[in-house]
Design an enzyme around this catalytic site. Structure first.
Site, mmCIF file in Angstrom:
data_model
loop_
_atom_site.group_PDB
_atom_site.id
_atom_site.type_symbol
_atom_site.label_atom_id
_atom_site.label_comp_id
_atom_site.label_asym_id
_atom_site.label_seq_id
_atom_site.Cartn_x
_atom_site.Cartn_y
_atom_site.Cartn_z
ATOM 1 N N CYS A 62 21.653 -32.245 99.079
ATOM 2 C CA CYS A 62 21.846 -31.075 98.222
ATOM 3 C C CYS A 62 20.541 -30.462 97.717
ATOM 4 O O CYS A 62 20.554 -29.397 97.108
ATOM 5 C CB CYS A 62 22.747 -31.434 97.031
ATOM 6 S SG CYS A 62 21.927 -32.513 95.845
ATOM 7 N N ASP A 86 9.610 -40.710 109.307
ATOM 8 C CA ASP A 86 9.081 -41.360 108.112
ATOM 9 C C ASP A 86 8.548 -42.727 108.510
ATOM 10 O O ASP A 86 9.262 -43.529 109.100
ATOM 11 C CB ASP A 86 10.189 -41.503 107.068
ATOM 12 C CG ASP A 86 9.662 -42.107 105.783
ATOM 13 O OD1 ASP A 86 9.012 -41.384 105.014
ATOM 14 O OD2 ASP A 86 9.877 -43.321 105.569
ATOM 15 N N CYS A 120 16.687 -34.882 97.489
ATOM 16 C CA CYS A 120 17.930 -35.270 98.153
ATOM 17 C C CYS A 120 18.089 -34.431 99.421
ATOM 18 O O CYS A 120 18.043 -33.198 99.367
ATOM 19 C CB CYS A 120 19.123 -35.042 97.219
ATOM 20 S SG CYS A 120 20.711 -35.249 98.055
ATOM 21 N N CYS A 150 24.829 -34.966 93.818
ATOM 22 C CA CYS A 150 25.949 -34.901 94.766
ATOM 23 C C CYS A 150 26.540 -36.270 95.075
ATOM 24 O O CYS A 150 27.544 -36.374 95.773
ATOM 25 C CB CYS A 150 25.525 -34.208 96.055
ATOM 26 S SG CYS A 150 24.391 -35.182 97.061
ATOM 27 N N CYS A 170 21.769 -40.027 94.855
ATOM 28 C CA CYS A 170 21.596 -38.715 94.231
ATOM 29 C C CYS A 170 22.529 -38.564 93.033
ATOM 30 O O CYS A 170 23.734 -38.804 93.138
ATOM 31 C CB CYS A 170 21.865 -37.613 95.247
ATOM 32 S SG CYS A 170 21.703 -35.968 94.547
ATOM 33 N N ASP A 200 14.290 -44.209 103.612
ATOM 34 C CA ASP A 200 13.433 -43.686 104.676
ATOM 35 C C ASP A 200 14.131 -42.584 105.469
ATOM 36 O O ASP A 200 13.526 -41.591 105.860
ATOM 37 C CB ASP A 200 13.022 -44.819 105.633
ATOM 38 C CG ASP A 200 12.202 -45.878 104.925
ATOM 39 O OD1 ASP A 200 11.643 -45.572 103.848
ATOM 40 O OD2 ASP A 200 12.135 -47.016 105.434
ATOM 41 N N GLU A 249 4.494 -36.795 107.815
ATOM 42 C CA GLU A 249 3.879 -36.604 106.513
ATOM 43 C C GLU A 249 2.366 -36.715 106.627
ATOM 44 O O GLU A 249 1.858 -37.475 107.445
ATOM 45 C CB GLU A 249 4.367 -37.698 105.570
ATOM 46 C CG GLU A 249 5.146 -37.157 104.423
ATOM 47 C CD GLU A 249 5.821 -38.285 103.661
ATOM 48 O OE1 GLU A 249 5.965 -38.125 102.462
ATOM 49 O OE2 GLU A 249 6.176 -39.310 104.250
#
Ligand SMILES: [Zn+2]
Length: 403
Positions: A330, A190, A327, A349, A346, A356, A274
């Protein structure tokens, strides 16, 4: 495997060489602008419906005119105008391709004196003990002293003036050992603004500190430039200082990126990054942001060719893949995540994780598509949702820093 590599050096020309360099840049600019004017005339008379000339035809025409109209062009190597017309040809081809594919590629512009002065040469070019032999210009001292500058055949050199210094970028054809595919781990990367890169294994690459300092100075200088009177001597001074600062900043950035991309491509089997909407991002006015964006574009460019050199696999996740909002623990997906939220919390979870790192971990789960494309093909959409894989062997000349 034959690859094209580019090496960059700074030249240390003496005064007569300097004026010859200026002259060559001037001839290249003249040929470019002359060619552009001719093409605009054609474009208008044909309502811009197609290409009616090319670099070869234009060069022949210019050569005929040289004797009578532009005899001063004989003082320079014939490469300079020829290569300039080739550049123009490329600019037009890009423009027409943009029209066909709906991308906004601007119409080629006239070049101005002192703005990106450059020219390209081919022919007999060689290194001789710290000097670069250039046609018509002679032996120009190279600032970096090294044993062997490179091994391989020199295809061309581009000479460029930046911040009142002269640089050459030498394109060399080199034989590289065919890569055996790397059996290293898979990693998601990232890219950010505060941290240069965060890897899914938790490794982070900070931005070089020198970069931050320079960015502040750059900001100050560009503000001060905007207050200076048009055409004043002070404005010119600040402009040069700004150009120098910008050059140094981009070198620092470039160097850091080379270290990062070499590390990634040499020791990882698969690298997932990305996709970036570069053209959209470039419009952002903020300086630090703009430089970061340019870095992202450069990052991908370097990774693309280095993965080919070293035998690693590059996977580019689609723009629509929600790497930041999902996330990594999860799989729960947030509807909103503002840029200011540096930590991913999150609701499902309860995990708290660096934003990042979360994105990088999500990227690593992007899988290689089952139908792998063979080398040499362009981007292809794959069956897996939201994944684009690129295994393009055709690309721009492989630029690598001389290090
Ligand atoms: Zn979760």
């Amino acid at each position: 495997m034959l690859v094209h590599k580019a090496y960059r050096y700074e030249l240390d020309p003496n005064n007569s060489q300097k004026s010859s360099l200026f002259q060559h840049a001037g001839v290249a600019r003249f040929a470019y602008n002359w060619g552009l004017e001719q093409r605009i005339m054609l474009f208008k008379s044909n309502q811009g419906t197609g290409q009616f000339t090319d670099a070869m035809k234009q060069h022949k025409k210019l050569n005929r005119l040289k004797k009578t109209c532009f005899p001063w062009m004989y003082e320079c190597s014939k490469c300079a105008p020829q290569e300039a017309l080739r550049n123009l040809d490329k600019a037009f081809r890009n423009f027409y391709r943009g029209r066909r594919t709906g991308k906004s590629v601007g119409f080629p512009k006239f070049k101005r004196r002192g703005v990106q002065d450059s020219f390209r040469m081919t022919g007999t070019i060689r290194f001789e003990g710290g000097y670069l032999q250039l046609p018509r210009i002679g032996k120009v001292r190279v600032k970096e002293k090294r044993e062997g500058y490179h091994n391989g055949r020199i295809l061309s050199v581009t000479v460029r003036r930046s911040a009142d210094r002269w640089f050459v970028s030498i394109t060399v054809e080199e034989e590289l050992a065919d890569p055996t595919s790397i059996q290293g781990p898979k990693v998601g990367v990232d890219l950010g603004i505060k941290t240069l890169a965060t890897l899914s294994d938790g490794t982070t690459f900070p931005n070089p500190r020198a970069l931050g300092r320079r960015l502040k100075k750059l900001k100050r200088l560009s503000r001060s430039l905007s207050r200076k009177k048009q055409g004043s001597k002070n404005r010119e001074k600040v402009k040069l200082r700004l150009a120098k600062m910008y050059l140094k900043t981009s070198y620092i950035r470039q160097d850091t990126l080379h270290k990062l991309t070499t590390y990634l491509a040499k020791s990882h089997g698969t690298i997932v990054i990305e996709d970036l909407h570069v053209s959209g991002m470039m419009k952002n006015r903020k300086l630090s942001r703009a430089i970061a964006d340019a870095g992202m574009y450069e990052f991908r460019r370097q990774l693309e060719y280095k993965c080919q050199w070293y035998g690693s696999q590059l996977v580019v996740a689609s723009r629509t893949y929600p790497s930041s909002k999902t996330c990594s623990n999860c799989g729960n997906r947030k509807k909103e995540l503002s840029l200011s939220e540096r930590e991913y919390v999150c609701e499902a979870c309860g995990i708290r994780i660096d934003r990042d790192l979360n994105a990088a971990r999500n990227l690593v789960t992007v899988s290689l598509p089952e139908t792998q494309t063979a080398c040499g093909e362009d981007v292809r959409r794959c069956d897996s949702p939201g994944i684009t894989m690129q295994t393009s062997a055709k690309q721009e000349p492989n630029i690598s820093h001389g290090s």
